[in-house]
Each structure stands twice: as structure tokens, then as C-alpha cells.
Design a protein around this motif. Structure first.
Motif, PDB file in Angstrom:
ATOM      1  N   ALA A 470       0.833  -1.204   0.000  1.00 26.00           N
ATOM      2  CA  ALA A 470       0.000   0.000   0.000  1.00 26.00           C
ATOM      3  C   ALA A 470       0.868   1.254   0.000  1.00 26.00           C
ATOM      4  CB  ALA A 470      -0.930  -0.002   1.218  1.00 26.00           C
ATOM      5  N   THR A 475      -0.292  -2.459  -6.124  1.00 30.24           N
ATOM      6  CA  THR A 475      -1.597  -3.034  -5.776  1.00 30.24           C
ATOM      7  C   THR A 475      -1.732  -4.510  -6.136  1.00 30.24           C
ATOM      8  OG1 THR A 475      -2.457  -2.241  -7.899  1.00 30.24           O
ATOM      9  CG2 THR A 475      -2.758  -0.807  -5.983  1.00 30.24           C
ATOM     10  N   THR A 508      -6.548  -1.428   2.533  1.00 26.87           N
ATOM     11  CA  THR A 508      -6.406  -1.960   1.168  1.00 26.87           C
ATOM     12  C   THR A 508      -7.755  -2.003   0.442  1.00 26.87           C
ATOM     13  OG1 THR A 508      -6.612  -4.256   1.940  1.00 26.87           O
ATOM     14  CG2 THR A 508      -4.385  -3.326   1.806  1.00 26.87           C
ATOM     15  N   ILE A 511      -8.281   1.490  -0.756  1.00 27.49           N
ATOM     16  CA  ILE A 511      -7.443   1.790  -1.923  1.00 27.49           C
ATOM     17  C   ILE A 511      -8.031   1.153  -3.179  1.00 27.49           C
ATOM     18  CG2 ILE A 511      -5.168   1.359  -2.962  1.00 27.49           C
ATOM     19  CD1 ILE A 511      -3.978   1.606  -0.140  1.00 27.49           C
TER      20      ILE A 511
END
Length: 961
Positions: A470, A475, A508, A511
Motif C-alpha cells: 500500500a 496493488t 487496502t 485503496i
């Protein structure tokens, strides 16, 4: 100084500039023995005669084994002068004092790794700045080709951060040691393009100068001198050694090593033995350690040392010990050792340093050179732990990796080190991540997670892997790793590790634009953290949950959560600062400028007190503090805060920080903005935030320069960079529409061109409207006051493009910025005044024009002031005439006040003194006094009582109560 007038002159000029208040950096390069040290010695003497504080530190060939060795060396010398400015400054900075041998600075702080490094860098900068306020400083770092990674990073940091301090930073390095992959090469390339840096290349001495130099050394016939000059190749050290080696002999040795060893071979056997022992210690050696390693009685040892010193091979050092006259001599003697002799002496030194409490890094070096794997393993692990405490994560990673390489060859490794291989690999990966090498950290953890099977280790390794991915914006596989960490603990019950894994999983998910799942996971992380006492995880979960709530529409709830996060006392200072930054940011975005300013100031104070001013969130907090003052109209304070935002940038982080300063510079039409934008341009393709900030303000500047086509190009580039739901699109859409409006207003534009411009305007407005209505999860919740102001501005500019603008659309823009955004309030009033004139309402137009003119003058916003002056000339407005033509328009009596001035007036009305106003609004008493004076002038009031009466009449006192 024979033959070095030009080089010395360049160095003295840097010294002169530093004495005059312009920090300077000189990088002095040249071959080994070319005379760099002699040149620097002369510079030091001149600096001392001019009352400079002189700090000198030397790197050693141990390299990365000893982090911050030259800084430690320099501080140790200064600390030996009790009462001196450096010693006094050190006493207030334990993070620097801890570098010194036998330091009593107390236990290591909670901050380690990257945070500790940021603290150390900030403390070094503040120490130099503090000392420079009393006396100018010359800080010399010798032999940077041997510097460790952290020292190189420190040099880069100081070079970029030193601005107006009276500091001259000088570094020397060997050019002949810089092979193609040498780590100093990219550092030099980066620094030498900066205007602050002066490069000084020390060339070979000319034959005539060399002959003059040798003649001055002593007796010698011209034939011998000519022979040495021919062989020396312009290298003074080589020439001096040749000259000494051929005294009384016809033989001229061949290589430089031969020359140096010829000098050594002229010593007695005992002296040669002592010199060989000293060479294993390094460039310097302590007398007692040398005595023990040589195994000689005092009499023979002292006789040998006297012989060596008299021959100029060793010199008495600054501390209690000796140092080789030149590093080349130490290298030549060391290289001449037999393999077995070298191994034995390294082992001897390792044993002696172990008994005497030597540094773990030195022990690791000696044990490794002695091929003692058990000793090297133990010392490397301890050296890595020490490097983490000191804030040298790159060196810690290197030590841990060296230990991992030896691990399989040491059967009792766990008992020796007190750790296991998995834990050591985790520590190594953390150190790599802290040093910015996320690729290495991620690669280590990916290999490690295939080797473990227990639930706790699976969870910990995968959580750290996802966390580093992250941070590195990598990713691929991040979400899977975070999910694996949580799933591994499904049957293990609640624990702090589960809380941390859930917090990382929530991050996460966020994101990956899955806000509903992220919210639910963050709530669970918060619950588990509170039940298990995991404060760090609790703070992280609160921040994540608040960010989700903010974007999904519950801004008030987000502020409450962040208030709780900011109130936590986490051991992780980075999380503390992140919470404080986001708390202040949400307050700002909700239009509460006073509260945001207070929270930002408290966060900046925490960063300063913990030495983390230059950490990521320390920097973000400083920008937010700047932004609050930019918006509330206190541009003087904003400008002061921006003094540390460097113009000449070399990294993305520096580019982001630098771009913030453009707000005031563009608003005031300063030439500095041009140079700043030129330095920022290379980063436009590298970072989204730099594009948004720098190119957005480049568009503003182009508009003020009468170049709407360039302004549109910049705005279009930013629009293409941002995501459709990014709220920043609202502002840039308004900016782009303003450029299109100017293009459409050109009398030479044809019908087809006008159609294209209006179509672009329709598309741009649609983008702005979408961003205003839609967040990451779909419908956007409450749009903050600034967002509403920009949305109204975009609508008004669209009407300008289509020729349908009315006073109502511009009044909506003025109302949108009425929460306290002085500059944009004035710019909207300018356009409102224009449209009011077009509709024939001259009186209302003049009232708006007068308010905008007053604000522009107070802010020293020259470009805005110029267009307002032109409008005033065309309309024949006069502020004085306006006052004569009609009675004061009571509706606009308070309109000229900024948001902060309204707050001050409300407190004046309540009978508060300047001191009480300052305490209530978290400003100084002097600032409060200035605000009161400005208020009286704007209201035309002679006394505070009269101003209070006006406030009561206008309803300000009642609404603020």
C-alpha cells in the motif's frame, strides 16, 4: 597554497556567501593525494580566523558498517568544547547526543527506522540553524566516497533544506574511486545541478607549481626534482612520497604502492609491526587499543610510535590516538599484509573491542574480515538493532541481511542472537521499507511467507506485505495478502495482531475503491483494537473509518472520529501525526478555519517537539497551516511559513512541498513563481498532486498574464489526470472555464471556434458537476463550503462562455466563498461588479468593486489589483467619491471584513481584551492587536466601543453569541 589559487578562491566565495546569510554547499573532488585535504585545511584556517564555528567529520573505509560516522566525528569534536554553541545545542537534542560514544542521552525513543531518521535529519538542520544565528558555521565532511547511505541522504537533505542560514557545507570525495556503479555518483549528479552547490574539481598541479612545492620541502638538486615532477603526474602526495623515498638514493620506485611501502620499509622491524597493526584498525586507532593489539610493552611501543610519527607516517589524532597521514598510506600498508596476518589481527581487534564495549558495527566488520561467522552473526544483528535506533534503516537492513547470509552456517544462531530467522527477516524487510526500498522489503516477505505455517506468522507476514505494498502503490496481490492475514486468525481469537491486520485490510479495501467493505472492516478493527488494547491499530482504524465517512457523506461524523484519533497517545508517532493532520484537514474542508488553524498548529508543534518537522505528515501539517492562512487572508504569516518550501527541488516530496508556495506567489504576481514552476515542470509527469497543484496554479498565472490558451492547456492536463469523482476537479473545472470564457470573449474568434469553445465548456462543467455530486462510492454527501464556492464559480464561468451571465450567478459565487476565503471572495466580487455595470446597476457595482479593491490591496494581490484598477478607470469609480456620493451602504459595512476579523470583532463586542482574544483564537496578542486596528480602519470607527456598536447594529454580536 601553491597552484591552488583558483580552487581556493571558489571555496572562499562560498564561505563569504554563508557569512552574508546565503547558505552554500561546495563539493570538492579530485584523485587520491591530489591535495583536497590541504585545500580544506586552508579553508578551515580562514574560517576560524573569521570566527566561524568549524565542524569536521571524516568518513572511513568501513562504509555502511558505521552509520553517520562523519556526523558523529564532527559532533564529538564540538562536544569537547563545553559551553560552546554546538555543545549547548547538543544538550537539547538527545537524538544527536545518542550518536556520541559513552552517551548518557538515555534510552532510545519510541521512533525508530524512518521516523528516527527524519527526526535526526531535522535535529541536525535545527542545530546548524541555531548555531548559525550566533556565529556562521563551516561543516566539512571528508571522504564522502566512503560515506554510508544514511550520511549520503543527510548530505542531500541539508543541501536542499539550507536556504538563508549562515552555513557553509563542504564535502570531499575521490574521483578515481567513483566507478560506474558507485552509490555516490547519482548523489553528486543530483546535487551538482543545484544553483546552491559549487563544484570544485582539484586538477593535477602544473609542473612549475610542483617544482616550487618540492623545492619548499627541503634540500634537493634540480635533477632529482625534475625526475619526481615527471613521474608524479601532478599529484602532490605522490610527489612528496617519491621525493622522500629517493632522498639519498638514485632509485625511483615504480607504482604509488611501491613508493609508500618504500617509506615503510625504511622503518625498524618493530615500527613496521606497529604500523601494520594500526592499518588493520583503519584510518584512526586509539592508543590503548593499539597497545593491546600490538602486544608490546610501553617502552618499545612508544619508541616505535615516535619513529613512525617523526617520519610523517602517523600523526597524533584529535582524540587520544593516532591517524595515518593519508588514507592511501593506510590502504597500502593494509594491502601488503599476508592473508593469515590480516585474519589474525582482525580477530585480535574484534576480541579487544568486545572486551572494551566497542560498537557492534565495528565488531561486525572485524569478525567478518576474520571469517569468524559466529562473532559476525551476533555483531551484525546487534549492529542492525543499533542502526534502527539511530535512524539508519538502510544500514540496519544491510547488517540484518549480512546476518541472514551467515545464519545457515551457525548452528546455534537463535541462542546467540536471541531471535529466529523469520523474525530477523521481518526486521530486515521493515528496515528496507523504512529506507524507501519497498521492492526489497516486498520481495523478502513474499519469499518468507512460503516458509511459515503458524497462523500468527502467516498473519503477521501477510499484513506487513500488504502494508508495504500500500505504501509503495503496488496493488497487485495487495488485497489478497491483507485478506490472508485476517483469514489466518479466524480461529485464533481476538488479539492486537488481528486488530492490526483488520486495519490494514480496511486500508487496502479503501485503496481498491470498495468503501462499504472498507467501512465494515474498519469498524471491526476498531472494536477489536479497543478490546485488546491495541492503541496503534485503534488510531489507524479511526483514521481509516473517518476517511470513509468523510467521502460517503458524514463529514461531521468524520470529524468526531478524527478528534478521537488525534487524542490518542500512540507509540507510533507517524500514526499520531497522520491523525492530527486529517483532523485539521477535515475541519478546514468543513469551513471551520479557526479550528483547523488551531489543530494544524498543535500538530506542527508535536512534529517540531519530536523532531519530525520534515516527516511526511509533519510536512503535510505545515502546508495545511499555510493553507489556512492563505484562505483566511493572513498572507504575511502564510509567506513566513512558506520560507522553508524550497524552490530548487529534486524529489517528488520536495516538489509537492514547493508547489504549495505558489498560492501566494501567483496571487501576488511574484517573479519567484516563474522560477518555481520551471523547477516543478519535470515532475508534472511523475506525481498527481504536483500536477494538480503546480499546473493548476500555472493556469492561474497564465490567466493573469493574459494567456488563456496556455491556461486552458494546463487546466486540461490536470483534468485528464484526476479521477472523475475527485473533488479537486471542481476547482480545476472552474479555472478551465475561466480560461475558456476569456478565449470566447476575444472579438476575433469565429463562429466555429466559438461553437467549439462552448462545447468544451459544456463538457468541463459536466465534469465539475459530476465530481460535486459523486464520490468514490457514488452519491457524494455534504460538499464543504469551499467546494460549494468553486461549484458556484464554475457555473458562473460557464455562463460567461455562453454570454448568459447575470448578477445572480456571480452573487452565488460570492456567497460560496463568504465562509472566509478572502481572495476568492474578492475575485468573485470583481466579476460581479463587471456584470452589474453591464446591467446598469452602477451603485451596486461600485460597492462590490470597493470591497474587492480593499481586499486586493490588503493581500498585496497585484494582478487582481491591476484588473480592478482598470475596471475602476473604465467605470470612473473612486473610493472617495463613492463615500461622497451617497450615505454608507449599511448592508456592506461588515462585508470588507475577513472571516478572522469577524471573529475578532465578535470578541471585541463581548468586551474581550487583545490578550483574551489571542488566547481564544490561538493567535499572539500582537496579531490580535493588528486585527483590531484593521477592523477599526475598515469600519471607520475611532474606538473599540464604536466598532462594537456597529457590530450590534449589523447583528454580528447576536449571531456569534
Amino acid at each position: 597554497m601553491i597552484g591552488r589559487k583558483a580552487e581556493l578562491g571558489r571555496l572562499v566565495r562560498v564561505l563569504d556567501e554563508a557569512a552574508g546569510g546565503l547558505a552554500g554547499v561546495a563539493l570538492v573532488g579530485g584523485d587520491a593525494g591530489i591535495g583536497k585535504t590541504r585545500l580544506i585545511r586552508e579553508l578551515i584556517e580562514r574560517a576560524r580566523r573569521r570566527d566561524f564555528v568549524v565542524l569536521v567529520g571524516q568518513c572511513a573505509e568501513l562504509g555502511d558498517a558505521l552509520p553517520y560516522l562523519p556526523l558523529t566525528d564532527a559532533l564529538r569534536g564540538a562536544a569537547g568544547e563545553p559551553g560552546g554553541p554546538v555543545a549547548v545545542g547538543l544538550a537539547a537534542r538527545p537524538v544527536l547526543t545518542r550518536l556520541l560514544p559513552d552517551s548518557d542521552a538515555g534510552p532510545a525513543d519510541a521512533a525508530t527506522g524512518a521516523l528516527a531518521q527524519q527526526r535526526l535529519f531535522g535535529s541536525t538542520l535545527s542545530l546548524l540553524s541555531e548555531v548559525a544565528e550566533q556565529r556562521p558555521v563551516l561543516f566539512v565532511l571528508e571522504d564522502l566516497h566512503w560515506a554510508d547511505r544514511s550520511t549520503r541522504d543527510l548530505v542531500v537533505f541539508l543541501t536542499r533544506m539550507l536556504q538563508r542560514e549562515r552555513v557553509c557545507l563542504v564535502g570531499t570525495y575521490r574521483t578515481d574511486d567513483l566507478h560506474r556503479r558507485h552509490p555516490l555518483r547519482p548523489v553528486l549528479a543530483e546535487l551538482q545541478r543545484l544553483p546552491l552547490v559549487t563544484g570544485v574539481e582539484v586538477p593535477p598541479l602544473a609542473d612549475e607549481a610542483m617544482a616550487t612545492h618540492l623545492t619548499g620541502l627541503g634540500a634537493g638538486d634540480s635533477h632529482a626534482i625534475d625526475g619526481v615532477v615527471r613521474r608524479a603526474g601532478g599529484n602532490p602526495f605522490f610527489a612528496e612520497e617519491l621525493f622522500a623515498a629517493t632522498a639519498g638514493s638514485e632509485r625511483l620506485p615504480g607504482t604509488l604502492a611501491d613508493v609508500l611501502m618504500a617509506r615503510v620499509e625504511g622503518l625498524s622491524d618493530t615500527a613496521q609491526q606497529v604500523l601494520r597493526v594500526a592499518a588493520v584498525a583503519g584510518r584512526r586507532v586509539d592508543h590503548e587499543v593499539l597497545r593491546a593489539a600490538a602486544g608490546l610493552a610501553d617502552g618499545p611501543l612508544e619508541e616505535a610510535l615516535r619513529e613512525i610519527v617523526s617520519r610523517g607516517l602517523l600523526a597524533v589524532g584529535r582524540q587520544i590516538g593516532y591517524e595515518f597521514r593519508h588514507a592511501l598510506l593506510q590502504e597500502a600498508v593494509y594491502d601488503d599484509l599476508l592473508p593469515g596476518e590480516r585474519t589474525r589481527l582482525h580477530l585480535t581487534f574484534a576480541g579487544l573491542l568486545t572486551e572494551r564495549g566497542g560498537s557492534a558495527a565495528e565488531l561486525a566488520h572485524h569478525y567478518s574480515a576474520a571469517h569468524d561467522l559466529r562473532g559476525a552473526l551476533t555483531a551484525s544483528v546487534e549492529a542492525g538493532r543499533r542502526a534502527i535506533e539511530l535512524g539508519a534503516p538502510a544500514e540496519a537492513h544491510q547488517h540484518f541481511d549480512r546476518a541472514l547470509a551467515d545464519w545457515a552456517h551457525v548452528p546455534d544462531a537463535e541462542q546467540l542472537t536471541g531471535t529466529d530467522r523469520v523474525r530477523l527477516t521481518l526486521d530486515s524487510a521493515a528496515a528496507a521499507a523504512d529506507s524507501g526500498d519497498y521492492h526489497r522489503a516486498i520481495s523478502q516477505l513474499k519469499r518468507l511467507r512460503q516458509l511459515v505455517g503458524t497462523a500468527e506468522l502467516v498473519a503477521e507476514i501477510n499484513e506487513r506485505l500488504a502494508y508495504y505494498q500500500a505504501d509503495a502503490d503496488e496493488t497487485a496481490g495487495m488485497l489478497e495478502a491483507a485478506h490472508t492475514a485476517v483469514a489466518a486468525l479466524a480461529d485464533e481469537g481476538e488479539s492486537p495482531l488481528l486488530a492490526r491486520a483488520l486495519a490494514t485490510y480496511a486500508r487496502t479495501l479503501w485503496i481498491n475503491e470498495r468503501p462499504q467493505e472498507a467501512s465494515a472492516t474498519a469498524v471491526r478493527a476498531l472494536e477489536v483494537a479497543r478490546r485488546t488494547g491495541a492503541v496503534d491499530a485503534e488510531t489507524a482504524a479511526l483514521v481509516s473509518l473517518a476517511l470513509i465517512e468523510e467521502v460517503t457523506g458524514a463529514a461531521e461524523r468524520a470529524e468526531e472520529l478524527l478528534f478521537g484519533a488525534a487524542a490518542q497517545t500512540s507509540a507510533n508517532l507517524s500514526i499520531n501525526l497522520r491523525a492530527r493532520f486529517n483532523h485539521a484537514r477535515v475541519q478546514y474542508e468543513r469551513g471551520n478555519l479557526a479550528a483547523a488553524g488551531k489543530s494544524a498548529e498543535e500538530g506542527v508543534r508535536l512534529a517540531r517537539e519530536t523532531g519530525l518537522t520534515w516527516s511526511i505528515y509533519g510536512t503535510d501539517l505545515r502546508f495545511l497551516q499555510y493553507l489556512v492562512h492563505y484562505v483566511d487572508g493572513d498572507w504575511t504569516t502564510a509567506e513566513t511559513l512558506a520560507n522553508g518550501f524550497g524552490v530548487r527541488v529534486g524529489t517528488i516530496a520536495e516538489a509537492v512541498l514547493s508547489s504549495f508556495a505558489l498560492f501566494v506567489e501567483v496571487g501576488q504576481g511574484r517573479p519567484a513563481a516563474v522560477e518555481r514552476l520551471r523547477w516543478l515542470e519535470p515532475f508534472w509527469s511523475q506525481d498527481e498532486l504536483v500536477v494538480y497543484m503546480a499546473r493548476g496554479l500555472a493556469a492561474e498565472q497564465a490567466m493573469w498574464q493574459g494567456d488563456p490558451a496556455t491556461a486552458w492547456t494546463h487546466a486540461q492536463a490536470v483534468i485528464d489526470t484526476l479521477k472523475p469523482f475527485d473533488a479537486g476537479l471542481i476547482r480545476i473545472a472552474a479555472t478551465g472555464l475561466g480560461a475558456l470564457a476569456e478565449l470566447a470573449a476575444d472579438p476575433h474568434v469565429g463562429a466555429e471556434q466559438l461553437r467549439v469553445l462552448r462545447q468544451r465548456a459544456d463538457d468541463t462543467l459536466a465534469l465539475g458537476r459530476y465530481a460535486a455530486a459523486n464520490g468514490m462510492s457514488g452519491a457524494r454527501g455534504e460538499l464543504g463550503p469551499e467546494g460549494r464556492g468553486w461549484a458556484a464559480r464554475a457555473e458562473a464561468e460557464w455562463h460567461r462562455v455562453h454570454g448568459t451571465a447575470t448578477p445572480e450567478v456571480w452573487r452565488a459565487a460570492v456567497e460560496g466563498f463568504s465562509f472566509g476565503f478572502c481572495y476568492e471572495d474578492a475575485r468573485s466580487r470583481w466579476r460581479l461588479a463587471e456584470i452589474l455595470l453591464e446591467t446598469g446597476d452602477r451603485e451596486a457595482a461600485q460597492a462590490e468593486w470597493a470591497i474587492a479593491t480593499e481586499i486586493a490591496g490588503r493581500l498585496r494581490a497585484a494582478p487582481l489589483g491591476q484588473v480592478l484598477a482598470e475596471l475602476g478607470r473604465r467605470a470612473r469609480f473612486s473610493i472617495d467619491a463613492g463615500g461622497d456620493e451617497r450615505a454608507p451602504d449599511e448592508r456592506n459595512v461588515l462585508a470588507s471584513l475577513t472571516g478572522r476579523e469577524r471573529e475578532v470583532l465578535a470578541l471585541v463586542t463581548a468586551g474581550k481584551s487583545n490578550r483574551e482574544i489571542g488566547e481564544r483564537l490561538f493567535i499572539s496578542q500582537k496579531t490580535a492587536s493588528v486585527h483590531v486596528s484593521n477592523i477599526l480602519a475598515k469600519l471607520g470607527a475611532a474606538t473599540r466601543t464604536e466598532a462594537a456598536a456597529i457590530a450590534y447594529r449589523e447583528g454580528l454580536a447576536q449571531s456569534s453569541g
